[in-house]
Design an enzyme around this catalytic site. Structure first.
Site, PDB file in Angstrom:
ATOM      1  N   HIS A   1      -1.679   5.877  -4.377  1.00 28.18           N
ATOM      2  CA  HIS A   1      -1.930   4.817  -3.404  1.00 28.18           C
ATOM      3  C   HIS A   1      -3.417   4.562  -3.181  1.00 28.18           C
ATOM      4  O   HIS A   1      -3.802   3.480  -2.763  1.00 28.18           O
ATOM      5  CB  HIS A   1      -1.174   5.089  -2.104  1.00 28.18           C
ATOM      6  CG  HIS A   1       0.278   4.773  -2.255  1.00 28.18           C
ATOM      7  ND1 HIS A   1       1.198   5.711  -2.620  1.00 28.18           N
ATOM      8  CD2 HIS A   1       0.934   3.588  -2.205  1.00 28.18           C
ATOM      9  CE1 HIS A   1       2.375   5.127  -2.750  1.00 28.18           C
ATOM     10  NE2 HIS A   1       2.247   3.843  -2.503  1.00 28.18           N
TER      11      HIS A   1
ATOM     12  N   ARG B   1       2.549  -3.822   2.415  1.00 31.96           N
ATOM     13  CA  ARG B   1       2.982  -2.429   2.604  1.00 31.96           C
ATOM     14  C   ARG B   1       2.780  -2.073   4.083  1.00 31.96           C
ATOM     15  O   ARG B   1       1.729  -1.596   4.475  1.00 31.96           O
ATOM     16  CB  ARG B   1       2.168  -1.488   1.719  1.00 31.96           C
ATOM     17  CG  ARG B   1       2.494  -1.578   0.223  1.00 31.96           C
ATOM     18  CD  ARG B   1       1.635  -0.601  -0.570  1.00 31.96           C
ATOM     19  NE  ARG B   1       2.139  -0.390  -1.913  1.00 31.96           N
ATOM     20  CZ  ARG B   1       1.751  -1.073  -2.993  1.00 31.96           C
ATOM     21  NH1 ARG B   1       0.867  -2.028  -2.881  1.00 31.96           N
ATOM     22  NH2 ARG B   1       2.248  -0.777  -4.186  1.00 31.96           N
TER      23      ARG B   1
ATOM     24  N   ARG C   1       7.391  -5.471   3.639  1.00 24.93           N
ATOM     25  CA  ARG C   1       8.275  -4.338   3.330  1.00 24.93           C
ATOM     26  C   ARG C   1       8.321  -3.408   4.535  1.00 24.93           C
ATOM     27  O   ARG C   1       7.299  -3.079   5.111  1.00 24.93           O
ATOM     28  CB  ARG C   1       7.744  -3.573   2.113  1.00 24.93           C
ATOM     29  CG  ARG C   1       8.560  -2.320   1.850  1.00 24.93           C
ATOM     30  CD  ARG C   1       8.123  -1.615   0.619  1.00 24.93           C
ATOM     31  NE  ARG C   1       6.867  -0.902   0.806  1.00 24.93           N
ATOM     32  CZ  ARG C   1       6.232  -0.297  -0.179  1.00 24.93           C
ATOM     33  NH1 ARG C   1       6.717  -0.339  -1.410  1.00 24.93           N
ATOM     34  NH2 ARG C   1       5.118   0.359   0.033  1.00 24.93           N
TER      35      ARG C   1
ATOM     36  N   ASN D   1       6.358   0.961  -9.958  1.00 25.05           N
ATOM     37  CA  ASN D   1       5.670   2.254  -9.837  1.00 25.05           C
ATOM     38  C   ASN D   1       6.686   3.376  -9.646  1.00 25.05           C
ATOM     39  O   ASN D   1       6.675   4.382 -10.354  1.00 25.05           O
ATOM     40  CB  ASN D   1       4.698   2.259  -8.644  1.00 25.05           C
ATOM     41  CG  ASN D   1       3.775   1.064  -8.670  1.00 25.05           C
ATOM     42  OD1 ASN D   1       3.514   0.506  -9.723  1.00 25.05           O
ATOM     43  ND2 ASN D   1       3.287   0.652  -7.510  1.00 25.05           N
ATOM     44  N   ASP D   2       7.568   3.175  -8.678  1.00 24.53           N
ATOM     45  CA  ASP D   2       8.589   4.208  -8.464  1.00 24.53           C
ATOM     46  C   ASP D   2       9.682   4.136  -9.522  1.00 24.53           C
ATOM     47  O   ASP D   2      10.219   5.164  -9.921  1.00 24.53           O
ATOM     48  CB  ASP D   2       9.188   4.084  -7.054  1.00 24.53           C
ATOM     49  CG  ASP D   2       8.289   4.748  -6.034  1.00 24.53           C
ATOM     50  OD1 ASP D   2       7.819   5.872  -6.295  1.00 24.53           O
ATOM     51  OD2 ASP D   2       8.014   4.141  -4.987  1.00 24.53           O
TER      52      ASP D   2
ATOM     53  N   ARG E   1       4.381  10.273 -10.212  1.00 24.96           N
ATOM     54  CA  ARG E   1       3.331   9.252 -10.325  1.00 24.96           C
ATOM     55  C   ARG E   1       1.967   9.761  -9.866  1.00 24.96           C
ATOM     56  O   ARG E   1       0.945   9.145 -10.135  1.00 24.96           O
ATOM     57  CB  ARG E   1       3.721   7.980  -9.551  1.00 24.96           C
ATOM     58  CG  ARG E   1       3.872   8.189  -8.072  1.00 24.96           C
ATOM     59  CD  ARG E   1       4.522   7.002  -7.393  1.00 24.96           C
ATOM     60  NE  ARG E   1       3.572   5.988  -6.963  1.00 24.96           N
ATOM     61  CZ  ARG E   1       3.882   4.905  -6.248  1.00 24.96           C
ATOM     62  NH1 ARG E   1       5.148   4.676  -5.938  1.00 24.96           N
ATOM     63  NH2 ARG E   1       2.984   4.049  -5.882  1.00 24.96           N
TER      64      ARG E   1
HETATM   65  C1  PEP Z   1       6.547   0.436  -6.365  1.00 21.13           C
HETATM   66  O1  PEP Z   1       7.090   1.534  -6.247  1.00 21.13           O
HETATM   67  O2  PEP Z   1       6.399  -0.154  -7.459  1.00 21.13           O
HETATM   68  C2  PEP Z   1       6.003  -0.237  -5.171  1.00 21.13           C
HETATM   69  C3  PEP Z   1       5.565  -1.482  -5.222  1.00 21.13           C
HETATM   70  O3  PEP Z   1       5.939   0.471  -4.018  1.00 21.13           O
HETATM   71  P1  PEP Z   1       4.838   1.609  -3.739  1.00 21.13           P
HETATM   72  O4  PEP Z   1       3.840   1.580  -4.855  1.00 21.13           O
HETATM   73  O5  PEP Z   1       4.227   1.313  -2.421  1.00 21.13           O
HETATM   74  O6  PEP Z   1       5.668   2.850  -3.728  1.00 21.13           O
HETATM   75 MG    MG Z   2       7.638   2.267  -4.294  1.00 20.34          MG
END
Ligand code: PEP
Ligand code: MG
Length: 542
Positions: A186, A294, A330, A452-453, A463
């Site tokens: 992050h 976010r 979100r 990302n997740d 990650r």
């Molecule tokens: C993701 O997981 O791709 C996402 C946009 O959420 P975050 O990166 O905040 O977990």
């Molecule tokens: Mg995510």
């Protein structure tokens, strides 16, 4: 001049002075002294100054990141008064050596001892010893320590947690450089949202090679860092920086132009933001909407649960700032690497697989309801979509929708205005949600794919762990198939689909995503115009 290499995770180039946060120890000259009692009182003065600095930082941290994260600055104050640590320093001064050296060599022996311990907790304390010792040395040398620097600087640190990142004065940060960290951490995401350069995963040599005030060149594209560049390297980097700025200037000509391919396919290009203060960047880069706000950063930025009113004002500000364009907020995605101490979440062996995001909201309905009320109230001021993270089941979506209905009924009874047009969507960021996308799509207005997740959970690659890079193929066929499946299921059920994970800004995938039928791509504001440029050169007829 020293050259270092890390991973460029936010594409901007910065040249400026280094500001080293914590745990870096300057090289010290061993000086003999004759007046040991004067030296001892000099040491005590410096120690008092260091303790008072830490007291101020602790107060600020309490305000900005809450009690648990702030605690470390109280612990540092206590460590500075530790008997063994002080005895060691004083006995070295008694031997006729300057205080700086006494602190330096005490730090070396204490941190070596701690680093060799089995216990992970004690090993981590070695960094704290370096941190307090470097503060003490700065106080002895009469140098300003970092938190109050007046000029813009490049932050260098071992690592930065999201809560440490929010504590920084963003107006003074030119770039981030960290020893640890990964592309989708992050901190990297925040740097991209702020439009500043970032290089992570530089390794241990970062903190042994860089001192406060050193001149740094940071290339967020290549991951290259030059410490105290010679005239030739500095000139090359300045030229590269200017060229980069010229290209960004050229891209600005695309402002106001449609995001449409050569064959006439339109795609919406939205911005990801982490705070209402990022709206300026989004508008400046001509975002067609906000695809991901976010909201958890409001919680990370607060010493306690943000009230309904505080949240309402933040969401309203974003909606008003976007002047009727779509804004997707979100709901709280806390847990894993994003910890707000007042949540008092239990320690978990595998936090990424634990109590996070929607799971916390559904198990603490009063916290969730407060956020939903704030969101619905704000909906009266723009075009709002609410999106829910980490969904794995139909049951979760049903429970969420029941709560939304309850909140709307409550507002209605209380005569509080809200919009009835709020869109509800879910993030597709777990393999489960992509696999059952056919069951989820009829329940929502949109999907937003969190790559990302989705990548972390599909490939079983943490990650946050940079050493997994060679195993973490973000273009993996499994991920592409899941995105494709989710998109088809959404369209078959009349829902629209966006991508808000970092893959949305991977220009080598833009054409593939458009061929899949993705309706919207949401990226850090500074990536919007280069994405528009790419879209406008694609021809889907070929
Ligand atoms: C993701 O997981 O791709 C996402 C946009 O959420 P975050 O990166 O905040 O977990
Ligand atoms: Mg995510």
């Amino acid at each position: 001049m020293i050259k270092l290499k890390g991973k460029g995770v936010s594409t901007a180039i910065a040249i400026g002075k280094a500001r080293v946060l914590g745990n870096s120890l300057p090289a010290i000259q061993k000086r003999e002294i004759s007046d040991t009692s004067a030296e001892i009182s000099r040491y005590f003065d410096a120690r008092a100054l260091a303790i008072s600095q830490l007291r101020d930082i602790h107060k600020r941290a309490l305000r900005e990141v809450g009690e648990t994260s702030a605690q470390i600055f109280e612990i540092h104050q206590m460590m500075l008064e530790d008997e063994d640590y002080n005895e060691s320093i004083l006995s070295i001064i008694h031997d006729g050596v300057c205080a700086e050296w006494a602190v330096f060599s005490t730090c070396q022996s204490f941190s070596e001892l701690l680093s060799s311990m089995e216990d992970g907790y004690m090993r981590a304390r070695a960094l704290d010893i370096k941190d307090i010792s470097s503060r003490l040395i700065s106080c002895l040398e009469g140098e300003k320590t970092g938190e109050d620097v007046a000029e813009k600087c490049i932050i260098c640190a071992y690592d930065l947690s999201p809560s440490e990142t929010v504590l920084l004065d963003k107006d003074k940060v030119l770039a981030f450089v960290t020893s640890q960290g990964s592309q989708s951490s992050h901190t990297a995401i925040l740097a991209r949202n702020m439009g500043i350069g970032a290089v992570v995963s530089v390794g241990e040599e970062l903190l042994s090679s860089v001192r406060d005030g050193d001149i740094l060149c940071v290339d967020g594209y290549t991951g290259e860092i030059i410490v105290n560049p010679d005239a030739d390297s500095l000139l090359k980097m300045q030229t590269r920086k200017e060229e980069n700025e010229r290209q960004k200037e050229l891209l600005r000509e695309l402002k106001g132009k449609p995001s449409v391919t050569l064959d006439g396919t339109r795609v919406k290009l939205y911005a990801n933001i982490g705070s209402p203060s990022h709206i300026g960047e989004a508008v400046f880069n001509d975002a067609e909407g906000i695809g991901l706000f976010r909201s958890e950063f409001l919680y990370l930025d607060s010493p306690e649960y943000p009230s309904e009113e505080a949240q309402f004002l933040a969401y309203k500000k974003v909606l008003e700032g976007m002047q009727g364009k779509r804004v997707i907020i979100r709901t709280l995605d806390i847990g894993a690497d994003k910890q707000a101490p007042y949540f008092a979440l239990p320690r978990e062996e595998n936090p990424a697989l634990g109590l996070r995001a929607i799971r916390i909201c559904l198990s603490r309905p009063e916290v969730f309801k407060t956020q939903l009320r704030a969101l619905y109230r704000a909906s009266a001021y723009g075009r709002l979509g609410i999106m829910f993270p980490m969904i794995v089941s139909v049951d979760e979506v049903i429970r969420i929708k029941e709560l939304c209905t309850l909140v709307m009924a409550e507002l209605e009874t209380q005569g509080v205005p809200f919009s009835r047009e709020v869109e509800l969507g879910i993030m597709i960021e777990t393999p489960a949600s992509a696999i059952i996308a056919d069951l989820l799509a009829p329940l929502v207005d949109f999907f937003s794919i969190g790559t990302n997740d989705l990548t972390q959970y599909t490939l079983a690659c943490d990650r946050q762990n940079p050493s997994l890079d060679e195993f973490c193929d973000t273009h993996h066929e499994a991920i592409m198939r899941l995105i494709d499946r989710a998109t088809r299921c959404a369209h078959e059920n009349g829902a629209w689909v966006g991508i808000c994970g970092e893959l949305a800004s991977d220009l080598s995938l833009t054409e593939l995503f458009l061929r899949m039928g993705i309706d919207e791509l949401s990226v850090s504001p500074s990536y919007i115009l280069s994405l528009r440029d790419t879209v406008r050169k694609i021809d889907l007829r070929l």
